[in-house]
Scaffold this active site. Sequence first.
Site, mmCIF file in Angstrom:
data_model
loop_
_atom_site.group_PDB
_atom_site.id
_atom_site.type_symbol
_atom_site.label_atom_id
_atom_site.label_comp_id
_atom_site.label_asym_id
_atom_site.label_seq_id
_atom_site.Cartn_x
_atom_site.Cartn_y
_atom_site.Cartn_z
ATOM 1 N N ASP A 1 -5.047 -12.732 4.224
ATOM 2 C CA ASP A 1 -6.159 -12.143 4.960
ATOM 3 C C ASP A 1 -7.503 -12.335 4.274
ATOM 4 O O ASP A 1 -8.512 -11.764 4.707
ATOM 5 C CB ASP A 1 -5.909 -10.658 5.224
ATOM 6 C CG ASP A 1 -5.402 -9.903 4.013
ATOM 7 O OD1 ASP A 1 -5.227 -10.524 2.947
ATOM 8 O OD2 ASP A 1 -5.167 -8.683 4.125
ATOM 9 N N HIS B 1 0.805 -1.226 0.000
ATOM 10 C CA HIS B 1 0.000 0.000 0.000
ATOM 11 C C HIS B 1 0.837 1.275 0.000
ATOM 12 O O HIS B 1 0.301 2.350 -0.284
ATOM 13 C CB HIS B 1 -0.922 0.041 1.220
ATOM 14 C CG HIS B 1 -1.972 -1.016 1.237
ATOM 15 N ND1 HIS B 1 -2.835 -1.218 0.185
ATOM 16 C CD2 HIS B 1 -2.303 -1.939 2.185
ATOM 17 C CE1 HIS B 1 -3.659 -2.218 0.483
ATOM 18 N NE2 HIS B 1 -3.348 -2.678 1.680
#
Length: 386
Positions: A260, A134
Amino acid sequence: MTGRAAIVHDPTLESYGFGGDHPFNPLRLRLTLELCEDLGLLEGHPLTPSEPATDEDLTTVHNLTYVRMVQRAGRGSAFLSDLLDYGLGTGDNPLFPDMHAACARVVGGVLEACRLVMGGGADHAMCISGGLHHAMRSRASGFCVYNDAGVAIARLKEEHPGIRIAYVDTDAHHGDGVQWMFYEDPAVLTVSLHEAGRYLFPGTGEVDEKGRGEGRGYAVNVPLRPYTDDDSFISAFEAVVPEVLRAFGPDLILSQNGCDAHKLDPLSHLSATTRLYEHTPARMHDLAHELCNGRWVATGGGGYDIWRVVPRAWTALWAAVSHQELPEKLPEGWLARWGEKSPVTLPRLMRDDPDDYPPGPRAREISEANKRTAEKVLEKVLPYIR
């Protein structure tokens, strides 16, 4: 097919973490490595150390002013009001001592793994501390301060003129930072399968984000519906990833293996199990041998059920990287050592029991929606990939 494998890690890579109750906990690295060791999967595979990334490395994709601000933040010599403009000192990215050094080590680890593979020292390499996808050019985001994949790709492009790199990201969260860094670059194919941004951070990664200018078609996004299960995730992966990689013809595959998307993960709404985390590395391995002489580098990424999910998922990743069979049971020594410290009951088997994760009531509807998305993706990008 098989090949030589390397694992890049040393204890300094476990210093990247935000402390307290922050969900990004480097303990997950220690849990994974000790599980691999106790299962005998590290025999004959000594850990390969690495050097921290230099400022010159970091500024291949990051603004120098930003790097200096991270350095000041780690020394406690910057005002919080100044740091917030760079995404530092926030709830997602709180400050911690020597944060620049810790972040630079992670970047250096992934860079070392990539150089090992491109230099012929290994066919496949893994650095699970990486996957900080990110981070932007001048801003920390989503637990990520420096973008290890971005730096590694930029450096390899300098060191190997003409190289074509495929970045494949199966984290539940869109691989936005890497995408935007190479959004106009036809030598870098970024592929991200993730929960749709309408429902999950960072809110991007829609099908129409497909690159710009000469890079048009070289950003590939497959946004998945919440509660997507193994079958649907794998179907979307198989519909899109082999097709676009074959059209592109990479010289290296760099995969981000966040885990995740698992049903137990507290930060996403997907419903995968360990079956997904055996399937995707196995396919990355096969595609690397099919398309680029086995050159494959695997990183970690997200994964916030650090006790029950991450160690098993990334042990399965290492088994694929190192061409070893995944054992059926977790070793008693590991369970005894960590069971007392875990806040949840640890699983005793490496693979989830499918009976524990039955299909949801909307499984067919979700699967059909994801299938339409995959078809739409191919229609939008394949005409451009050369």
